[in-house]
Enzyme design. Structure first.
Site, short mmCIF file in Angstrom:
data_model
loop_
_atom_site.label_atom_id
_atom_site.label_comp_id
_atom_site.label_asym_id
_atom_site.label_seq_id
_atom_site.Cartn_x
_atom_site.Cartn_y
_atom_site.Cartn_z
N HIS A 103 2.69 -1.55 22.94
CA HIS A 103 2.63 -2.81 23.35
C HIS A 103 3.91 -3.43 23.42
CE1 HIS A 103 -1.80 -2.71 23.61
NE2 HIS A 103 -1.69 -2.82 22.32
N HIS A 130 -3.48 -2.06 27.24
CA HIS A 130 -4.44 -0.88 26.89
C HIS A 130 -4.91 -0.01 27.78
CE1 HIS A 130 -6.10 -3.40 23.14
NE2 HIS A 130 -4.98 -2.25 22.86
N HIS A 179 2.70 -7.08 14.48
CA HIS A 179 2.14 -7.61 13.34
C HIS A 179 1.19 -6.72 12.76
CE1 HIS A 179 3.28 -11.84 14.89
NE2 HIS A 179 4.11 -10.92 14.63
N HIS A 210 0.91 2.97 18.64
CA HIS A 210 0.18 2.09 19.35
C HIS A 210 0.77 0.71 19.41
CE1 HIS A 210 -3.88 0.60 21.31
NE2 HIS A 210 -3.32 -0.55 20.83
N GLU A 211 0.90 -0.06 18.72
CA GLU A 211 1.56 -1.24 18.62
C GLU A 211 2.98 -1.42 19.32
OE1 GLU A 211 -0.41 -3.68 18.36
OE2 GLU A 211 -2.09 -2.57 17.37
N ASP A 240 -8.20 -10.67 10.58
CA ASP A 240 -9.74 -10.86 10.33
C ASP A 240 -10.06 -10.21 8.90
OD1 ASP A 240 -9.35 -8.33 10.95
OD2 ASP A 240 -10.78 -8.45 12.43
N GLY A 241 -9.25 -9.95 7.98
CA GLY A 241 -9.80 -9.39 6.91
C GLY A 241 -9.70 -7.83 6.91
N ASP A 248 -2.35 -6.71 6.80
CA ASP A 248 -2.10 -6.31 5.28
C ASP A 248 -3.45 -6.32 4.58
OD1 ASP A 248 -0.73 -4.75 3.95
OD2 ASP A 248 0.62 -6.36 3.02
N ASP A 280 0.72 -1.20 -0.05
CA ASP A 280 0.12 -0.07 -0.03
C ASP A 280 0.90 1.36 -0.09
OD1 ASP A 280 -2.09 -1.75 0.22
OD2 ASP A 280 -2.50 -1.37 2.43
#
Lengths: 378, 82
Positions: free
Chosen positions: A123, A129, A97, A119-120, A76-77, A100, A25
């Site tokens: 973690h 959170h 991760h 944000h990731e 989950d798409g 994509d 992208d």
């Protein structure tokens, strides 16, 4: 804020990361920039530093993947789950991760990669959170944040500092020199006689003196320098840079740290960077540049590393043959090692620790010895 | 037709909510189906926990505000149980 159970955290402050693959992208440079900026968000408020590696196992492995991708927590798409990351630790722990199947973008037309990455990576550093909707660590993607001037919330800062503490204090006296930035512990003092610089460069007639996470901006017609955080002007630039120089004909300042260099024009970081310093023709043994200066008359750049220097032809974009040479060979009175160099009034000003040597490149001799911060009207 | 579609929509909403709570609020899988919902049930408790955490009005019901928030893009960080 909250942390993972048992509050896992990194036991070291110098962490490595690796971008294992890319989304289609965005350009690779756009991904690199988003990740670097996201790391900088946390670097700014902790003692943590991050170094990119290109092969092998990094502390934080960053991947783009779809559906099941090897960790038994499938994506989950399109929509809903955008990314996930693991708490600090070995192996998959600490990794981030990105799904994509999302449309990753630099702006908010799709899913903004920088915002999700920041944000990731929170973690990856040990934050779980937050229930504060203002916080970066709130789990819902929110584009109402001011992305160009993004700042962590106090909740995020308190959270990450509960694990790692605040950024280290500078060795210099923590006195704020001007009102350009708010008083932050660890800010280097303008008039400390022991002040040294990481790098110095001209920029459109002004002089930039880089130190740690900050820089002084000195205009010749103004006595007092301004003082700013590097990230205020160039969020994608690293801290603790090694070298910087301006090529006036290109209206570009090149910034060096480790094996990489960036290009900025005014307050805009240029696309296509960082690049590896070895693309300039340095041998693989060179892992950092100490100082650099462009001679605008000759269209040559001088790179200084340890006790040697290289000469780079800006028109051919290649190193001149016959280099490196010893600094002392052609710059008598300078070195053997320098921290920073810039040009003003036809002189080269070499900075080494708290001393500064005014060097006449035509006469090839040192004409004055000054304090490094002699430009600050102390 | 309208009735059947309404039932299907409600079922898919509940499936979605159940999966959401399982994924992000550590709701134990297969402990209960939504049609057995009552105020003290683990599912309702989890809905309340989620509503509280996300700053929503705590009703224990899958109202429109709650569903809207649950459909927003989010982080899927593995929860502590995984």
């Amino acid at each position: 804020f909250s942390t993972f159970p048992a509050s896992p955290k990194w036991r070291k402050t110098h962490l490595t990361y690796r971008i294992v693959n890319y989304t289609l992208d965005l350009s690779e440079n756009a991904v690199d920039s988003a990740i670097e900026r996201a790391l900088r968000v946390w670097e700014e408020v902790t003692p943590l530093t991050f170094t990119r590696i290109y092969e092998g196992e990094a502390d934080i492995m960053i991947t783009f993947s779809v559906r099941e991708h090897g960790d038994f927590i499938p994506f989950d798409g399109p929509g809903q789950v955008l990314a996930h990351a693991f708490a600090p630790g070995q192996g998959i722990l600490g990794d981030a991760h990105f799904d994509d199947d999302e449309q990753w973008t630099e702006d908010t037309a799709g899913i903004n990669l920088f915002l999700v990455a920041a944000h990731e990576l929170g973690h990856s550093l040990g934050l779980y959170h937050s229930d504060n909707p203002e916080a970066l660590m709130y789990p819902i993607y929110d584009t109402s944040k001011d992305l160009p001037r993004f700042r962590l919330s106090q909740d995020d800062v308190k959270g990450i500092q509960s694990l790692y503490g605040p950024p280290p204090a500078s060795p210099a006296d923590p006195v704020v020199p001007t009102e350009s930035v708010p008083p932050v512990p660890g800010t280097p003092a303008t008039c400390n006689p022991d002040l040294s610089f990481d790098a110095i460069s001209t920029l459109r007639g002004e002089i930039l003196f880089f130190k740690d996470r900050y820089f002084w901006r000195k205009h010749m017609n103004v006595l007092e320098p301004e003082f700013h955080s590097i990230s205020t002007f160039w969020p994608s630039l690293p801290f603790n840079i090694d070298a910087a120089y301006e090529v006036t004909s290109k209206d570009t300042v090149f910034i060096f740290k480790g094996k990489q260099f960036w290009a900025i024009r005014g307050n805009e970081a240029q696309a296509g960077y960082p690049k590896r310093i070895h693309t300039l023709g340095f041998p693989p043994t060179i892992s950092k540049i100490d100082a650099a200066i462009s001679d605008k008359e000759e269209k040559k750049t001088y790179f200084f590393a340890e006790n040697k220097y290289w000469r780079f032809d800006e028109r051919k974009w290649s190193m001149d043959p016959g280099f490196p040479k010893l600094i002392t060979e052609d710059f008598p009175g300078i070195g053997p090692k320098v921290d920073a160099v810039f040009e003003a009034f036809g002189f080269f000003y070499f900075s080494s620790g708290s001393s500064q040597m005014e060097f006449d490149p035509n006469a090839k001799r040192v004409t004055r010895i000054l304090k490094s911060n002699s430009w600050f009207n102390c | 037709y309208p009735l059947a579609r309404g039932v299907r929509n409600r079922d898919s909403t509940m499936d979605f909510a159940q999966n959401y709570l399982e994924n992000y609020y550590n709701l134990a899988k297969d402990v209960e189906k939504f049609f057995r919902r009552k105020d003290s049930s683990p599912v309702v408790k989890k809905i309340k926990e989620m509503q509280s955490f996300l700053g929503l009005k705590v009703t224990g019901q899958l109202d429109s505000d709650t569903m809207e928030m649950m459909h927003k893009p989010r982080c899927g960080v593995p929860d502590v149980g995984h």
